[in-house]
Design a protein around this motif. Structure first.
Motif, PDB file in Angstrom:
ATOM      1  N   LYS A  50     -13.430 -17.137 -12.452  1.00  0.00           N
ATOM      2  CA  LYS A  50     -12.787 -17.644 -11.232  1.00  0.00           C
ATOM      3  C   LYS A  50     -13.675 -17.402 -10.011  1.00  0.00           C
ATOM      4  O   LYS A  50     -13.674 -18.194  -9.067  1.00  0.00           O
ATOM      5  N   THR A  51     -14.460 -16.333 -10.012  1.00  0.00           N
ATOM      6  CA  THR A  51     -15.320 -16.052  -8.859  1.00  0.00           C
ATOM      7  C   THR A  51     -16.404 -17.116  -8.696  1.00  0.00           C
ATOM      8  O   THR A  51     -16.941 -17.280  -7.612  1.00  0.00           O
ATOM      9  N   ILE A  52     -16.708 -17.830  -9.768  1.00  0.00           N
ATOM     10  CA  ILE A  52     -17.726 -18.886  -9.686  1.00  0.00           C
ATOM     11  C   ILE A  52     -17.218 -20.055  -8.848  1.00  0.00           C
ATOM     12  O   ILE A  52     -17.952 -20.602  -8.023  1.00  0.00           O
ATOM     13  N   VAL A  53     -15.952 -20.429  -9.038  1.00  0.00           N
ATOM     14  CA  VAL A  53     -15.403 -21.588  -8.322  1.00  0.00           C
ATOM     15  C   VAL A  53     -14.625 -21.198  -7.070  1.00  0.00           C
ATOM     16  O   VAL A  53     -14.316 -22.038  -6.240  1.00  0.00           O
ATOM     17  N   GLY A  54     -14.301 -19.935  -6.940  1.00  0.00           N
ATOM     18  CA  GLY A  54     -13.569 -19.471  -5.763  1.00  0.00           C
ATOM     19  C   GLY A  54     -12.069 -19.543  -5.953  1.00  0.00           C
ATOM     20  O   GLY A  54     -11.568 -20.136  -6.894  1.00  0.00           O
ATOM     21  N   GLY A  55     -11.355 -18.925  -5.035  1.00  0.00           N
ATOM     22  CA  GLY A  55      -9.899 -18.919  -5.080  1.00  0.00           C
ATOM     23  C   GLY A  55      -9.344 -17.521  -5.313  1.00  0.00           C
ATOM     24  O   GLY A  55     -10.088 -16.560  -5.506  1.00  0.00           O
ATOM     25  N   GLU A  56      -8.041 -17.445  -5.307  1.00  0.00           N
ATOM     26  CA  GLU A  56      -7.362 -16.156  -5.479  1.00  0.00           C
ATOM     27  C   GLU A  56      -7.490 -15.670  -6.911  1.00  0.00           C
ATOM     28  O   GLU A  56      -7.342 -16.439  -7.868  1.00  0.00           O
ATOM     29  N   LEU A  57      -7.746 -14.396  -7.064  1.00  0.00           N
ATOM     30  CA  LEU A  57      -7.783 -13.763  -8.378  1.00  0.00           C
ATOM     31  C   LEU A  57      -6.400 -13.179  -8.632  1.00  0.00           C
ATOM     32  O   LEU A  57      -6.122 -12.016  -8.342  1.00  0.00           O
ATOM     33  N   LYS A  58      -5.497 -14.015  -9.160  1.00  0.00           N
ATOM     34  CA  LYS A  58      -4.088 -13.642  -9.277  1.00  0.00           C
ATOM     35  C   LYS A  58      -3.867 -12.401 -10.130  1.00  0.00           C
ATOM     36  O   LYS A  58      -2.991 -11.594  -9.836  1.00  0.00           O
ATOM     37  N   ALA A  59      -4.657 -12.219 -11.173  1.00  0.00           N
ATOM     38  CA  ALA A  59      -4.500 -11.034 -12.014  1.00  0.00           C
ATOM     39  C   ALA A  59      -4.743  -9.764 -11.203  1.00  0.00           C
ATOM     40  O   ALA A  59      -4.029  -8.769 -11.358  1.00  0.00           O
ATOM     41  N   TYR A  60      -5.724  -9.812 -10.303  1.00  0.00           N
ATOM     42  CA  TYR A  60      -6.014  -8.642  -9.472  1.00  0.00           C
ATOM     43  C   TYR A  60      -4.981  -8.474  -8.359  1.00  0.00           C
ATOM     44  O   TYR A  60      -4.628  -7.354  -7.995  1.00  0.00           O
ATOM     45  N   THR A  61      -4.478  -9.575  -7.823  1.00  0.00           N
ATOM     46  CA  THR A  61      -3.413  -9.496  -6.830  1.00  0.00           C
ATOM     47  C   THR A  61      -2.195  -8.813  -7.431  1.00  0.00           C
ATOM     48  O   THR A  61      -1.613  -7.901  -6.835  1.00  0.00           O
ATOM     49  N   GLU A  62      -1.826  -9.234  -8.633  1.00  0.00           N
ATOM     50  CA  GLU A  62      -0.681  -8.621  -9.325  1.00  0.00           C
ATOM     51  C   GLU A  62      -0.946  -7.148  -9.621  1.00  0.00           C
ATOM     52  O   GLU A  62      -0.064  -6.305  -9.466  1.00  0.00           O
ATOM     53  N   MET A  63      -2.173  -6.841 -10.051  1.00  0.00           N
ATOM     54  CA  MET A  63      -2.527  -5.462 -10.351  1.00  0.00           C
ATOM     55  C   MET A  63      -2.364  -4.585  -9.117  1.00  0.00           C
ATOM     56  O   MET A  63      -1.800  -3.493  -9.179  1.00  0.00           O
ATOM     57  N   MET A  64      -2.851  -5.066  -7.967  1.00  0.00           N
ATOM     58  CA  MET A  64      -2.781  -4.268  -6.739  1.00  0.00           C
ATOM     59  C   MET A  64      -1.339  -4.127  -6.242  1.00  0.00           C
ATOM     60  O   MET A  64      -0.952  -3.070  -5.752  1.00  0.00           O
ATOM     61  N   GLU A  65      -0.526  -5.181  -6.375  1.00  0.00           N
ATOM     62  CA  GLU A  65       0.884  -5.089  -5.987  1.00  0.00           C
ATOM     63  C   GLU A  65       1.608  -4.041  -6.832  1.00  0.00           C
ATOM     64  O   GLU A  65       2.376  -3.230  -6.321  1.00  0.00           O
ATOM     65  N   GLU A  66       1.338  -4.059  -8.135  1.00  0.00           N
ATOM     66  CA  GLU A  66       1.951  -3.076  -9.034  1.00  0.00           C
ATOM     67  C   GLU A  66       1.480  -1.663  -8.690  1.00  0.00           C
ATOM     68  O   GLU A  66       2.272  -0.722  -8.651  1.00  0.00           O
ATOM     69  N   ALA A  67       0.194  -1.508  -8.425  1.00  0.00           N
ATOM     70  CA  ALA A  67      -0.351  -0.195  -8.092  1.00  0.00           C
ATOM     71  C   ALA A  67       0.256   0.338  -6.792  1.00  0.00           C
ATOM     72  O   ALA A  67       0.599   1.521  -6.698  1.00  0.00           O
ATOM     73  N   ARG A  68       0.395  -0.523  -5.775  1.00  0.00           N
ATOM     74  CA  ARG A  68       1.015  -0.080  -4.513  1.00  0.00           C
ATOM     75  C   ARG A  68       2.458   0.367  -4.740  1.00  0.00           C
ATOM     76  O   ARG A  68       2.900   1.375  -4.181  1.00  0.00           O
ATOM     77  N   ALA A  69       3.192  -0.372  -5.569  1.00  0.00           N
ATOM     78  CA  ALA A  69       4.583  -0.019  -5.846  1.00  0.00           C
ATOM     79  C   ALA A  69       4.682   1.336  -6.546  1.00  0.00           C
ATOM     80  O   ALA A  69       5.530   2.167  -6.201  1.00  0.00           O
ATOM     81  N   ILE A  70       3.806   1.577  -7.515  1.00  0.00           N
ATOM     82  CA  ILE A  70       3.812   2.854  -8.233  1.00  0.00           C
ATOM     83  C   ILE A  70       3.443   3.999  -7.300  1.00  0.00           C
ATOM     84  O   ILE A  70       4.094   5.050  -7.285  1.00  0.00           O
ATOM     85  N   ALA A  71       2.396   3.816  -6.497  1.00  0.00           N
ATOM     86  CA  ALA A  71       1.967   4.864  -5.569  1.00  0.00           C
ATOM     87  C   ALA A  71       3.074   5.176  -4.562  1.00  0.00           C
ATOM     88  O   ALA A  71       3.343   6.345  -4.261  1.00  0.00           O
ATOM     89  N   THR A  72       3.736   4.128  -4.054  1.00  0.00           N
ATOM     90  CA  THR A  72       4.820   4.328  -3.086  1.00  0.00           C
ATOM     91  C   THR A  72       5.964   5.101  -3.737  1.00  0.00           C
ATOM     92  O   THR A  72       6.514   6.032  -3.131  1.00  0.00           O
ATOM     93  N   LYS A  73       6.318   4.732  -4.953  1.00  0.00           N
ATOM     94  CA  LYS A  73       7.396   5.436  -5.666  1.00  0.00           C
ATOM     95  C   LYS A  73       7.062   6.916  -5.819  1.00  0.00           C
ATOM     96  O   LYS A  73       7.916   7.779  -5.614  1.00  0.00           O
ATOM     97  N   ARG A  74       5.825   7.226  -6.153  1.00  0.00           N
ATOM     98  CA  ARG A  74       5.406   8.626  -6.315  1.00  0.00           C
ATOM     99  C   ARG A  74       5.471   9.386  -4.996  1.00  0.00           C
ATOM    100  O   ARG A  74       5.858  10.558  -4.957  1.00  0.00           O
ATOM    101  N   MET A  75       5.087   8.727  -3.896  1.00  0.00           N
ATOM    102  CA  MET A  75       5.182   9.372  -2.589  1.00  0.00           C
ATOM    103  C   MET A  75       6.635   9.653  -2.243  1.00  0.00           C
ATOM    104  O   MET A  75       6.972  10.748  -1.772  1.00  0.00           O
ATOM    105  N   VAL A  76       7.507   8.686  -2.467  1.00  0.00           N
ATOM    106  CA  VAL A  76       8.934   8.856  -2.170  1.00  0.00           C
ATOM    107  C   VAL A  76       9.516   9.991  -3.009  1.00  0.00           C
ATOM    108  O   VAL A  76      10.278  10.825  -2.497  1.00  0.00           O
TER     109      VAL A  76
END
Length: 103
Positions: free
Chosen positions: A39-65
């Motif tokens: 995907k980096t060759i043609v450009g655009g959003e890397l949806k798999a990484y977007t999803e990965m980062m959203e999940e990671a933020r949610a887990i980190a936030t839950k641990r902080m709470v």
């Protein structure tokens, strides 16, 4: 649990407890990593990484709470997120803030 990125909560008098944080390190499996590489060759959003980062933020936030709840906090103020690459295809997400009680 109230989470804000300001140093106050309107209408509340706050008592500082402690800094709290949560973190996680996430990666995508090799198949999605290879597809994202194409995907980096043609450009655009890397949806798999977007999803990965959203999940990671949610887990980190839950641990902080959870850490704040163990301290008896009513809220976390000054919430901030940071990320860093740990290795190719893996990222750490950390969230931190100040646990407070309402007076």
């Amino acid at each position: 649990m109230i989470l804000v990125n300001t140093d106050f909560i309107t209408g509340k008098e706050l008592e500082t407890i402690s800094i709290v944080k949560g973190s996680t390190i996430h990666s995508k499996h090799i198949g999605k990593d290879i597809l994202s590489g194409f995907k980096t060759i043609v450009g655009g959003e890397l949806k798999a990484y977007t999803e990965m980062m959203e999940e990671a933020r949610a887990i980190a936030t839950k641990r902080m709470v959870q850490e704040a709840e163990k301290l008896g906090a009513d809220a976390v103020i000054n919430v901030r997120y940071a990320t860093s690459a740990v290795m190719q295809g893996a990222a750490e997400v950390i969230v931190y803030g100040t646990a407070v009680k309402f007076k």
